[in-house]
Design an enzyme around this catalytic site. Structure first.
Site, PDB file in Angstrom:
ATOM      1  N   HIS A 188       0.838  -1.195   0.000  1.00  0.00           N
ATOM      2  CA  HIS A 188       0.000   0.000   0.000  1.00  0.00           C
ATOM      3  C   HIS A 188       0.877   1.251   0.000  1.00  0.00           C
ATOM      4  O   HIS A 188       0.665   2.179  -0.779  1.00  0.00           O
ATOM      5  CB  HIS A 188      -0.925   0.004   1.218  1.00  0.00           C
ATOM      6  CG  HIS A 188      -1.943   1.098   1.163  1.00  0.00           C
ATOM      7  ND1 HIS A 188      -1.892   2.196   1.975  1.00  0.00           N
ATOM      8  CD2 HIS A 188      -3.014   1.281   0.363  1.00  0.00           C
ATOM      9  CE1 HIS A 188      -2.901   3.005   1.686  1.00  0.00           C
ATOM     10  NE2 HIS A 188      -3.598   2.476   0.704  1.00  0.00           N
ATOM     11  N   HIS A 210      -4.240   7.121  -5.328  1.00  0.00           N
ATOM     12  CA  HIS A 210      -5.324   7.901  -4.726  1.00  0.00           C
ATOM     13  C   HIS A 210      -5.673   9.091  -5.609  1.00  0.00           C
ATOM     14  O   HIS A 210      -4.931   9.433  -6.513  1.00  0.00           O
ATOM     15  CB  HIS A 210      -4.934   8.383  -3.330  1.00  0.00           C
ATOM     16  CG  HIS A 210      -4.797   7.233  -2.376  1.00  0.00           C
ATOM     17  ND1 HIS A 210      -3.592   6.750  -1.989  1.00  0.00           N
ATOM     18  CD2 HIS A 210      -5.738   6.450  -1.798  1.00  0.00           C
ATOM     19  CE1 HIS A 210      -3.780   5.711  -1.177  1.00  0.00           C
ATOM     20  NE2 HIS A 210      -5.066   5.501  -1.044  1.00  0.00           N
ATOM     21  N   HIS A 219      -7.594  -0.757  -4.914  1.00  0.00           N
ATOM     22  CA  HIS A 219      -7.877  -1.317  -3.591  1.00  0.00           C
ATOM     23  C   HIS A 219      -8.661  -2.624  -3.691  1.00  0.00           C
ATOM     24  O   HIS A 219      -8.516  -3.499  -2.845  1.00  0.00           O
ATOM     25  CB  HIS A 219      -8.573  -0.283  -2.710  1.00  0.00           C
ATOM     26  CG  HIS A 219      -7.670   0.853  -2.314  1.00  0.00           C
ATOM     27  ND1 HIS A 219      -7.573   2.006  -3.058  1.00  0.00           N
ATOM     28  CD2 HIS A 219      -6.788   0.991  -1.285  1.00  0.00           C
ATOM     29  CE1 HIS A 219      -6.684   2.819  -2.476  1.00  0.00           C
ATOM     30  NE2 HIS A 219      -6.197   2.233  -1.408  1.00  0.00           N
ATOM     31  N   HIS A 340     -13.969   7.620   3.393  1.00  0.00           N
ATOM     32  CA  HIS A 340     -12.698   6.891   3.342  1.00  0.00           C
ATOM     33  C   HIS A 340     -11.594   7.591   4.138  1.00  0.00           C
ATOM     34  O   HIS A 340     -11.056   7.042   5.095  1.00  0.00           O
ATOM     35  CB  HIS A 340     -12.251   6.651   1.883  1.00  0.00           C
ATOM     36  CG  HIS A 340     -10.852   6.161   1.801  1.00  0.00           C
ATOM     37  ND1 HIS A 340      -9.779   6.966   1.489  1.00  0.00           N
ATOM     38  CD2 HIS A 340     -10.320   4.938   2.059  1.00  0.00           C
ATOM     39  CE1 HIS A 340      -8.666   6.264   1.533  1.00  0.00           C
ATOM     40  NE2 HIS A 340      -8.960   5.025   1.875  1.00  0.00           N
ATOM     41  N   HIS A 344     -10.075   6.854   8.063  1.00  0.00           N
ATOM     42  CA  HIS A 344      -8.639   6.666   8.281  1.00  0.00           C
ATOM     43  C   HIS A 344      -8.171   7.554   9.438  1.00  0.00           C
ATOM     44  O   HIS A 344      -7.493   7.111  10.354  1.00  0.00           O
ATOM     45  CB  HIS A 344      -7.848   7.038   7.021  1.00  0.00           C
ATOM     46  CG  HIS A 344      -7.593   5.882   6.094  1.00  0.00           C
ATOM     47  ND1 HIS A 344      -6.619   4.943   6.333  1.00  0.00           N
ATOM     48  CD2 HIS A 344      -8.182   5.507   4.930  1.00  0.00           C
ATOM     49  CE1 HIS A 344      -6.608   4.048   5.349  1.00  0.00           C
ATOM     50  NE2 HIS A 344      -7.561   4.368   4.477  1.00  0.00           N
ATOM     51  N   PHE A 361      -1.113   7.356   4.604  1.00  0.00           N
ATOM     52  CA  PHE A 361      -1.075   6.163   3.765  1.00  0.00           C
ATOM     53  C   PHE A 361       0.176   5.298   3.902  1.00  0.00           C
ATOM     54  O   PHE A 361       0.114   4.106   3.673  1.00  0.00           O
ATOM     55  CB  PHE A 361      -1.291   6.535   2.304  1.00  0.00           C
ATOM     56  CG  PHE A 361      -2.676   7.065   2.055  1.00  0.00           C
ATOM     57  CD1 PHE A 361      -3.778   6.481   2.679  1.00  0.00           C
ATOM     58  CD2 PHE A 361      -2.895   8.129   1.211  1.00  0.00           C
ATOM     59  CE1 PHE A 361      -5.058   6.961   2.474  1.00  0.00           C
ATOM     60  CE2 PHE A 361      -4.178   8.618   0.993  1.00  0.00           C
ATOM     61  CZ  PHE A 361      -5.259   8.031   1.620  1.00  0.00           C
ATOM     62  N   HIS A 374     -11.464  -1.179   4.033  1.00  0.00           N
ATOM     63  CA  HIS A 374     -11.449  -1.146   2.572  1.00  0.00           C
ATOM     64  C   HIS A 374     -12.399  -2.142   1.932  1.00  0.00           C
ATOM     65  O   HIS A 374     -12.830  -1.948   0.795  1.00  0.00           O
ATOM     66  CB  HIS A 374     -10.031  -1.296   2.035  1.00  0.00           C
ATOM     67  CG  HIS A 374      -9.428   0.046   1.802  1.00  0.00           C
ATOM     68  ND1 HIS A 374      -9.723   0.794   0.683  1.00  0.00           N
ATOM     69  CD2 HIS A 374      -8.625   0.804   2.581  1.00  0.00           C
ATOM     70  CE1 HIS A 374      -9.099   1.954   0.782  1.00  0.00           C
ATOM     71  NE2 HIS A 374      -8.440   1.990   1.921  1.00  0.00           N
TER      72      HIS A 374
HETATM   73 CU1  C2O Z   1      -5.015   3.519  -0.240  1.00  0.00          CU
HETATM   74 CU2  C2O Z   1      -7.568   3.689   2.486  1.00  0.00          CU
HETATM   75  O1  C2O Z   1      -6.125   3.965   1.288  1.00  0.00           O
END
Ligand code: C2O
Length: 602
Positions: A188, A210, A219, A340, A344, A361, A374
């Site tokens: 990631h 992203h 993802h 999203h 996080h 990230f 995710h």
């Molecule tokens: Cu690539 Cu939730 O991030």
């Protein structure tokens, strides 16, 4: 020189320069920071892809970078009509050159980390030597049972014990095994923080999955391989990663297994204030005030409605078009911003500089909750596509379909996948358990009456001296405090048919974003600047959130669908809407280049 000859001179000079550029450009030419220039070069090298369907261009969409710029100079007279008037140029000869993004895996380099990063900048996976790559072929057999991904609140402890066991095994594997837990988390990091360059001649452009149309498919594949690896390690190839359904009322807390210190799902770098039964705030920012549980639930549902139902075009929901030779991060999709990014942040440690681990990230996937988070994002992609009897995503665009990623599979083979093969989850062997979606009808109401809104607007416009539209505010605009801008709508009172075909979209160009910092600003339409509406009201139309990426500054765009909003606010006949931007986090760290209303084909 007379004015006329000066114009003539300037014009000839332009033609000569364009001619020079297109004929003598060395292939090794490198550059780093102008979007349209990269498009120009891309068009030069691969002047194809004149898809009749040009995914992000409506007649008013100023995404000129997606137009064949080379075609423009061939017929310089077209240029005088202005960039918006260029009709697609005739198909050129190199139809088969793909402009799909594909990472140069053999040239992985150190990633860009935020300052005070808590890890080393090395996220590149170990490569097989000699480099052996398999193309993905492992489709589910037509009649094989499907793996069913269920919401965590509906699975039993025995099921969760499998996930716990799988993660415990992954954590215990040697470091040089690509299935090792941290090695997986680095995958990631490498795709998010610029570990992979694009292929030559664009090796100076770093890939970022992203803030673009790569967000959902990347993802999806990432979770797919994680699930396959985990299933094979626990000897249960049918195991499906359950999802954290923070969009359902029962799922609005951190699932309890993740908060148990004796579980492999526990993680130290999390905000201790957000353990269950604390209700998640889907519009969270560090330092947000808490509210009552009931209020939070209703905020969350209205917020989901905005991000999913109102965001009814692919650009707004999925993020912007991103091709070979393009700068990264063209535009961020609605759900990617929030919930999203916000979830996080909500999980990560508020007291660390980048809210590690989940809040940034490069470390996010070190927290086991990343995966069920995710899985839910992946589920929402499917739900979005099915709304309104089927919504249009990018699947007519060859470059999207051909975009590639690389992952290790459960047999330790390095596998190349593309987006095309990710679109039907049944072919990948899994589906989501369906259950009631509580936000489907949670349409937000206005906070004030029409009369109050119109009075506010009139007094705002009167205070603008003289009454002009966006020129009243100087762009680029450094967003260091609340600001309201009058924005002219190119069309008023559109017909029903027009509304069905095109979405009215508020497009905010972000010309300078400090990528290493946490940034959030909210966007309101026809609201009261002194008393801004909450996220459950129609005037609150969206939020821009940025998760720290690296040290660089970046450009991106933020789009909000407003057809329905204007209906709800009874402003469809208005020539002007008042757009208020309210910085919430990172005041002064973002500059706005322009705010416009455009019409984008659905
Ligand atoms: Cu690539 Cu939730 O991030």
């Amino acid at each position: 020189m007379s004015a006329f000859s000066r114009v003539l001179f300037a014009f000839s000079a332009l033609i000569i320069v364009l001619f020079f550029l297109t004929t003598t450009f060395p292939t090794s030419f490198s550059f780093t920071n102008t979007n349209s220039f990269s498009h120009f070069l891309a068009t030069f090298h691969a002047n194809n892809n004149n898809n009749n369907h040009s995914p992000s261009s409506s007649p008013n969409d100023q995404t000129h970078q997606h137009q064949p710029i080379l075609g423009l100079w061939r017929n310089p007279f077209i240029a005088f009509k202005g960039i918006n008037d260029i009709s697609p140029s005739p198909a050129s000869t190199n139809q088969n050159i793909s402009r799909a993004i594909s990472p140069d895996v053999a040239n992985c380099g150190p990633v860009e980390l935020p300052p005070n990063a808590i890890t080393e900048p090395f996220c590149c996976p170990i490569l097989p030597s000699p480099l052996k790559i398999k193309d993905f072929k492992d489709f589910a057999k037509p009649n094989a049972p499907l793996r069913v991904r269920k919401p965590i609140h509906l699975v039993d402890d025995e099921y969760m014990a499998k996930l716990e066991k799988g993660i415990a095994i992954m954590k215990s594997l040697p470091k040089n095994d690509p299935r090792n837990y941290i090695e997986q988390a680095k995958v990631h990091c490498v795709y998010c923080n610029g570990g992979y360059p694009q292929k030559p001649p664009f090796q100076n452009l770093k890939i970022d999955i992203h803030r673009s149309w790569l967000f959902y498919p990347f993802h999806r594949w990432y979770i797919y391989f994680f699930e396959k690896i985990l299933g094979s390690l626990i000897g249960d190839p049918d195991f499906a990663v359950p999802f954290w359904s923070w969009d359902s009322i029962e799922g609005m807390q951190m699932p309890k297994h993740f908060a148990n210190p004796n579980s492999s799902l526990f993680h130290n770098l999390r905000d201790p204030a957000h353990l269950p039964p604390y209700i998640v705030d889907l519009n969270y920012h560090v330092g947000a005030d808490s509210t009552t549980q009931d209020q939070q639930v209703s905020y969350n549902l209205a917020f989901m409605y905005k991000q999913m139902v109102l965001a009814n075009t692919k650009e707004v929901f999925m993020g912007g078009v991103y091709r070979f030779g393009d700068q990264a991060q063209p535009a961020i999709g609605s759900v990617e911003q929030a919930p999203h990014n916000t979830v996080h942040k909500w999980v990560g440690r508020a007291d660390l500089p980048s809210q590690e681990d989940m809040g940034t990230f490069y470390t996010a996937a070190r927290d086991p909750i990343f995966y069920p988070h995710h899985t839910n994002i992946d589920r929402l992609w499917g739900i979005w596509t099915s709304l309104d009897g089927g919504r249009q995503d990018y699947r007519d665009d060859q470059d999207w379909l051909d975009s590639e990623f690389y992952f290790y599979d459960e047999n330790l083979d390095l596998v190349r996948v593309n987006i095309r093969d990710s679109l039907d989850t049944k072919k990948l062997g899994y589906v989501y358990e369906e259950f009631e979606i509580p936000w489907l009808n949670a349409s937000p109401k206005p906070s004030r009456t029409k009369l109050e809104r119109q009075a506010k607007k009139a007094s705002f416009l009167a205070s603008q001296n003289p009454i002009t539209t966006t020129t009243a505010t100087k762009f680029p605009l450094v967003l260091d405090s609340k600001v309201s801008v009058a924005v002219t709508r190119p069309k008023k009172l559109r017909s029903k048919l027009e509304k069905e075909r095109e979405e009215e979209v508020l497009v905010i160009e972000i010309v300078d974003l400090h990528s290493d910092k946490d940034v959030k600003f909210d966007v309101h339409v026809d609201d009261d600047e002194e008393m801004l509406s909450g996220p459950d009201k129609a005037e609150f139309v969206g939020t821009f959130t940025s998760v720290p990426h690296g040290r660089h500054k970046s450009k991106t765009r933020f789009m909000v669908a407003i057809s329905k909003v204007l209906e709800n606010l009874e402003a469809e006949e208005d020539e002007i809407i008042v757009v208020t931007l309210a910085p919430i986090v990172g005041k002064g760290l973002v500059s706005i280049g322009s705010i416009k209303v455009e019409y984008i084909l659905k």
